[in-house]
Each structure stands twice: as structure tokens, then as C-alpha cells.
Design a protein around this motif. Structure first.
Motif, PDB file in Angstrom:
ATOM      1  N   TRP A  11      -5.845   9.610   3.259  1.00 12.34           N
ATOM      2  CA  TRP A  11      -6.835   8.538   3.186  1.00 12.34           C
ATOM      3  C   TRP A  11      -8.180   9.068   2.665  1.00 12.34           C
ATOM      4  O   TRP A  11      -9.199   8.404   2.759  1.00 12.34           O
ATOM      5  CB  TRP A  11      -7.019   7.893   4.560  1.00 12.34           C
ATOM      6  CG  TRP A  11      -5.969   6.870   4.865  1.00 12.34           C
ATOM      7  CD1 TRP A  11      -6.114   5.511   4.799  1.00 12.34           C
ATOM      8  CD2 TRP A  11      -4.608   7.092   5.272  1.00 12.34           C
ATOM      9  NE1 TRP A  11      -4.934   4.888   5.126  1.00 12.34           N
ATOM     10  CE2 TRP A  11      -3.991   5.834   5.420  1.00 12.34           C
ATOM     11  CE3 TRP A  11      -3.843   8.238   5.498  1.00 12.34           C
ATOM     12  CZ2 TRP A  11      -2.653   5.691   5.803  1.00 12.34           C
ATOM     13  CZ3 TRP A  11      -2.513   8.093   5.878  1.00 12.34           C
ATOM     14  CH2 TRP A  11      -1.932   6.837   6.023  1.00 12.34           C
ATOM     15  N   LYS A  26      -8.585   2.816  11.506  1.00 11.59           N
ATOM     16  CA  LYS A  26      -7.924   2.278  10.321  1.00 11.59           C
ATOM     17  C   LYS A  26      -6.829   3.232   9.839  1.00 11.59           C
ATOM     18  O   LYS A  26      -5.742   2.798   9.446  1.00 11.59           O
ATOM     19  CB  LYS A  26      -8.938   2.034   9.203  1.00 11.59           C
ATOM     20  CG  LYS A  26      -8.306   1.484   7.927  1.00 11.59           C
ATOM     21  CD  LYS A  26      -9.335   1.246   6.826  1.00 11.59           C
ATOM     22  CE  LYS A  26      -8.673   0.672   5.578  1.00 11.59           C
ATOM     23  NZ  LYS A  26      -9.639   0.436   4.486  1.00 11.59           N
ATOM     24  N   GLU A  30      -3.050   2.027   9.626  1.00 11.66           N
ATOM     25  CA  GLU A  30      -2.336   1.970   8.346  1.00 11.66           C
ATOM     26  C   GLU A  30      -1.184   2.962   8.302  1.00 11.66           C
ATOM     27  O   GLU A  30      -0.152   2.694   7.674  1.00 11.66           O
ATOM     28  CB  GLU A  30      -3.310   2.202   7.188  1.00 11.66           C
ATOM     29  CG  GLU A  30      -4.288   1.047   7.014  1.00 11.66           C
ATOM     30  CD  GLU A  30      -5.028   1.079   5.683  1.00 11.66           C
ATOM     31  OE1 GLU A  30      -4.966   2.111   4.974  1.00 11.66           O
ATOM     32  OE2 GLU A  30      -5.672   0.061   5.355  1.00 11.66           O
ATOM     33  N   CYS A 271      -6.896  12.479  -1.753  1.00 15.72           N
ATOM     34  CA  CYS A 271      -7.479  11.562  -2.730  1.00 15.72           C
ATOM     35  C   CYS A 271      -8.980  11.465  -2.490  1.00 15.72           C
ATOM     36  O   CYS A 271      -9.500  11.952  -1.491  1.00 15.72           O
ATOM     37  CB  CYS A 271      -6.829  10.178  -2.627  1.00 15.72           C
ATOM     38  SG  CYS A 271      -7.138   9.325  -1.050  1.00 15.72           S
ATOM     39  N   ASP A 276     -10.233   4.865  -6.736  1.00 15.07           N
ATOM     40  CA  ASP A 276      -9.446   3.662  -7.006  1.00 15.07           C
ATOM     41  C   ASP A 276      -7.997   3.889  -6.593  1.00 15.07           C
ATOM     42  O   ASP A 276      -7.090   3.950  -7.418  1.00 15.07           O
ATOM     43  CB  ASP A 276      -9.541   3.312  -8.500  1.00 15.07           C
ATOM     44  CG  ASP A 276      -8.848   1.996  -8.819  1.00 15.07           C
ATOM     45  OD1 ASP A 276      -8.696   1.175  -7.900  1.00 15.07           O
ATOM     46  OD2 ASP A 276      -8.449   1.806  -9.990  1.00 15.07           O
ATOM     47  N   THR A 277      -7.800   4.033  -5.285  1.00 17.53           N
ATOM     48  CA  THR A 277      -6.452   4.265  -4.763  1.00 17.53           C
ATOM     49  C   THR A 277      -6.234   3.352  -3.559  1.00 17.53           C
ATOM     50  O   THR A 277      -7.172   2.844  -2.967  1.00 17.53           O
ATOM     51  CB  THR A 277      -6.257   5.722  -4.312  1.00 17.53           C
ATOM     52  OG1 THR A 277      -7.231   6.027  -3.294  1.00 17.53           O
ATOM     53  CG2 THR A 277      -6.406   6.692  -5.468  1.00 17.53           C
ATOM     54  N   SER A 278      -4.973   3.166  -3.209  1.00 14.84           N
ATOM     55  CA  SER A 278      -4.616   2.434  -1.994  1.00 14.84           C
ATOM     56  C   SER A 278      -3.792   3.366  -1.117  1.00 14.84           C
ATOM     57  O   SER A 278      -2.569   3.485  -1.301  1.00 14.84           O
ATOM     58  CB  SER A 278      -3.816   1.171  -2.326  1.00 14.84           C
ATOM     59  OG  SER A 278      -3.346   0.574  -1.126  1.00 14.84           O
ATOM     60  N   PRO A 279      -4.431   4.082  -0.186  1.00  8.38           N
ATOM     61  CA  PRO A 279      -3.701   5.053   0.623  1.00  8.38           C
ATOM     62  C   PRO A 279      -2.489   4.472   1.346  1.00  8.38           C
ATOM     63  O   PRO A 279      -1.445   5.123   1.417  1.00  8.38           O
ATOM     64  CB  PRO A 279      -4.758   5.551   1.605  1.00  8.38           C
ATOM     65  CG  PRO A 279      -6.046   5.415   0.861  1.00  8.38           C
ATOM     66  CD  PRO A 279      -5.893   4.142   0.081  1.00  8.38           C
ATOM     67  N   ILE A 280      -2.602   3.251   1.857  1.00  4.42           N
ATOM     68  CA  ILE A 280      -1.462   2.689   2.583  1.00  4.42           C
ATOM     69  C   ILE A 280      -0.281   2.443   1.642  1.00  4.42           C
ATOM     70  O   ILE A 280       0.882   2.693   1.995  1.00  4.42           O
ATOM     71  CB  ILE A 280      -1.843   1.409   3.360  1.00  4.42           C
ATOM     72  CG1 ILE A 280      -0.659   0.959   4.222  1.00  4.42           C
ATOM     73  CG2 ILE A 280      -2.332   0.310   2.438  1.00  4.42           C
ATOM     74  CD1 ILE A 280      -1.004  -0.171   5.185  1.00  4.42           C
ATOM     75  N   ASP A 281      -0.569   1.984   0.430  1.00 10.30           N
ATOM     76  CA  ASP A 281       0.515   1.768  -0.530  1.00 10.30           C
ATOM     77  C   ASP A 281       1.153   3.090  -0.940  1.00 10.30           C
ATOM     78  O   ASP A 281       2.384   3.191  -1.059  1.00 10.30           O
ATOM     79  CB  ASP A 281       0.000   1.021  -1.758  1.00 10.30           C
ATOM     80  CG  ASP A 281      -0.350  -0.433  -1.453  1.00 10.30           C
ATOM     81  OD1 ASP A 281       0.200  -0.985  -0.480  1.00 10.30           O
ATOM     82  OD2 ASP A 281      -1.175  -1.013  -2.183  1.00 10.30           O
ATOM     83  N   ASP A 282       0.333   4.116  -1.175  1.00  7.64           N
ATOM     84  CA  ASP A 282       0.878   5.433  -1.500  1.00  7.64           C
ATOM     85  C   ASP A 282       1.716   5.963  -0.344  1.00  7.64           C
ATOM     86  O   ASP A 282       2.778   6.565  -0.554  1.00  7.64           O
ATOM     87  CB  ASP A 282      -0.254   6.411  -1.832  1.00  7.64           C
ATOM     88  CG  ASP A 282      -0.884   6.138  -3.197  1.00  7.64           C
ATOM     89  OD1 ASP A 282      -0.219   5.507  -4.045  1.00  7.64           O
ATOM     90  OD2 ASP A 282      -2.039   6.557  -3.408  1.00  7.64           O
TER      91      ASP A 282
END
Length: 298
Positions: A11, A26, A30, A271, A276-282
């Protein structure tokens, strides 16, 4: 059984006091939503150091604390108090929550950062420096193992003085295995320019814990050629989703199975916390990938 957890660095949490960090709750929430039941502590101070507060939250999100990292400047002769502070506080936190793994990482040094990924060009310590450095690592390892009952692993890391395979092997030959094992990070080994699977095959008897990390070979080539610093490389996406880079994870799994490895492995996809990343999606994608190649505990 091989179990798979994740870590706050996925994250973007590298330093406890970074104002860009997401909240610790969070990260726990997540991580749970992504399907993981294990999490690392992150840099000590990121999660609450009051055991009652953190225990309640771990239970709320059905998370087990797997381990924690001491990412401090072991190489700096003037930073021993900082190293010891981080080590003691991390040990206490891990012990309070029944975690097993204490991971020691020499933080990034200005002397070594420009040659990350360039073993042939990297500045080396002289013998006196090395002896002091080795003894500091051994002192913390002995404390973690004997005073707190933790399994201590050394972790090679880009941009520090414990980066390349020969340095790691030298340390392992000089510090007793009873107090110091290996936390093996597949991504950092690739970043350094070495073959992670070959190293595992050679040293599996000393590997106590794994960090699963992948490396984008195109980004790696660029950051090595341009002498890009580690944190910029993270922002450039050097640590890609598992299975998208140059680490052969099916072979990593096979080495683990062939050697009867049991316990936790931890996904790490460093990261930029404001990137511009989505840690939960990764995290979800990484878990799905590991399941697809046979990691049933993911």
C-alpha cells in the motif's frame, strides 16, 4: 502448508511517519477484502504499538500478524541508536501478537543507491567497516532469536550494503545459522542481477521466510541504465504484479515444495503511496495469480 499474506508496503507504506500513507485500518481492511488472512507489521509505529488496540483490529479483520521488518541503516556508524530503537520496538510488537518472523534490512545508503542492480560497479566496505556492520546485524539477530524467540532473517535490498548475492553469502558464512536465517525476496534478488530460483536451490536449507515480489524487466533495464534511485523506480513500476515480470514463480513454488517448506510467504508490491495505483486491486490480482499456479494457501 504454504500460507500467503501481504504487507503494508504493498500500500506504499515504507516509513511510519510518511504523511502520504493510508490509514493502518484501511490497510487491514483492504488486505482482508483482497482475501488475505496474514499481514506484516510494516515499519514500526505505522500500526498502533498498544497491543490491545492492534489485537482488537487484527481480530476484527480476521488477520494474523506474520512478521515485521527492521529497515534501518545498519551501515551507518552513527545510527546505532536508531537501529536498536527500531529493532527493540519491532521485537516487542511481534512478540505481543505471536508473530514469528523478524526481518532485518540494511536501508538505502547514498554510497550504494546509484549502483543498485550493478554489482560490478558497487562500492564495497573495507574490512573494518564490514566487521562492524556484520556484528551489528549479528547483535540484533541474537537479540531477536534469544530474547524474543523470533525467527530472524536477513533480507537483501536494492541500494543498501546487503544487496548482491556475494555479500549475502559472505554474511551467511560469518553469522551463526542458529540466530540468522534468510528472508528471501525474489524481486530484490532479480533487481540485483541474480537468479532467484538458483539461489533458492542452493540455500533453501537456510531460508525461513519468503517475500514474493516480481520485477518488470523493461523498467529494471531502464532504472539500472539511468541509475534511477529506488523510490523513483518504485514509482516507475519496477515491482509489477506477480506473474508479469521476470521471476519464475512456478519454479519458486516447486523449490519450496521440493524442500518441504511450510508457513508464511508474503506478497510485497512496493508502490508510491500517492501514485496512480490501486493496492487492493493489485493485491487481489496477485492472490489470484498465486492460486492459479497452485498456491492453495493464497
Amino acid at each position: 502448508m504454504i500460507k500467503v499474506g501481504n504487507a503494508p508496503c504493498s500500500w506504499g507504506v515504507e516509513f511510519a511517519d510518511d504523511p502520504r500513507n493510508p490509514s493502518w485500518r484501511k490497510v487491514l481492511q483492504e488486505n482482508a477484502e483482497a482475501g488475505y488472512t496474514g499481514i506484516e507489521l510494516g515499519p514500526v509505529g505505522f500500526m498502533p504499538e498498544d497491543p490491545a488496540v492492534l489485537s482488537e483490529a487484527l481480530e476484527e479483520f480476521n488477520q494474523e500478524l506474520v512478521g515485521g521488518v527492521v529497515f534501518r541503516p545498519f551501515h551507518d556508524p552513527n545510527a546505532w541508536d536508531d537501529v536498536m530503537d527500531g529493532s527493540v520496538r519491532t521485537c516487542k510488537a511481534l512478540k505481543a501478537h505471536g508473530a514469528e518472523h523478524l526481518v532485518l534490512i540494511d536501508s538505502i545508503s547514498p554510497r550504494r543507491a546509484p549502483t543498485a542492480g550493478r554489482a560490478s560497479e558497487a562500492e564495497q566496505m573495507d574490512n573494518a567497516e564490514w566487521t562492524t556492520y556484520r556484528d551489528k546485524i549479528a547483535t540484533i539477530a541474537k537479540m531477536g532469536a534469544e530474547e524474543y524467540g523470533l525467527t530472524v532473517g536477513i533480507h537483501a535490498h536494492a541500494g543498501g550494503f546487503m544487496d548482491f548475492e556475494p555479500e549475502l553469502e559472505r554474511l551467511l558464512s560469518e553469522v551463526d545459522e542458529s540466530i540468522l536465517k534468510i528472508c528471501f525476496d525474489t524481486g530484490h534478488h532479480s533487481y540485483a542481477g541474480f537468479d532467484p530460483v538458483a539461489f533458492m536451490q542452493k540455500h533453501m536449507d537456510r531460508i525461513s521466510y519468503m517475500h514474493f515480489k516480481d520485477i518488470d524487466p523493461k523498467v529494471k533495464a531502464n532504472v539500472v541504465a539511468n541509475r534511477t534511485d529506488f523510490y523513483t523506480a518504485c514509482g516507475d513500476g519496477i515491482f509489477c504484479n506477480l506473474g508479469d515480470g521476470d521471476v519464475d514463480f512456478p519454479a519458486v513454488r516447486q523449490v519450496l515444495l521440493d524442500n518441504g517448506f511450510e508457513g508464511w510467504c508474503t506478497v510485497e508490491q512496493d508502490c508510491d503511496p500517492s501514485g496512480d495505483t490501486s493496492p487492493i486491486d493489485d493485491a487481489k490480482l496477485n492472490r489470484t495469480y498465486l492460486q492459479s499456479i497452485g498456491f492453495e494457501g493464497a
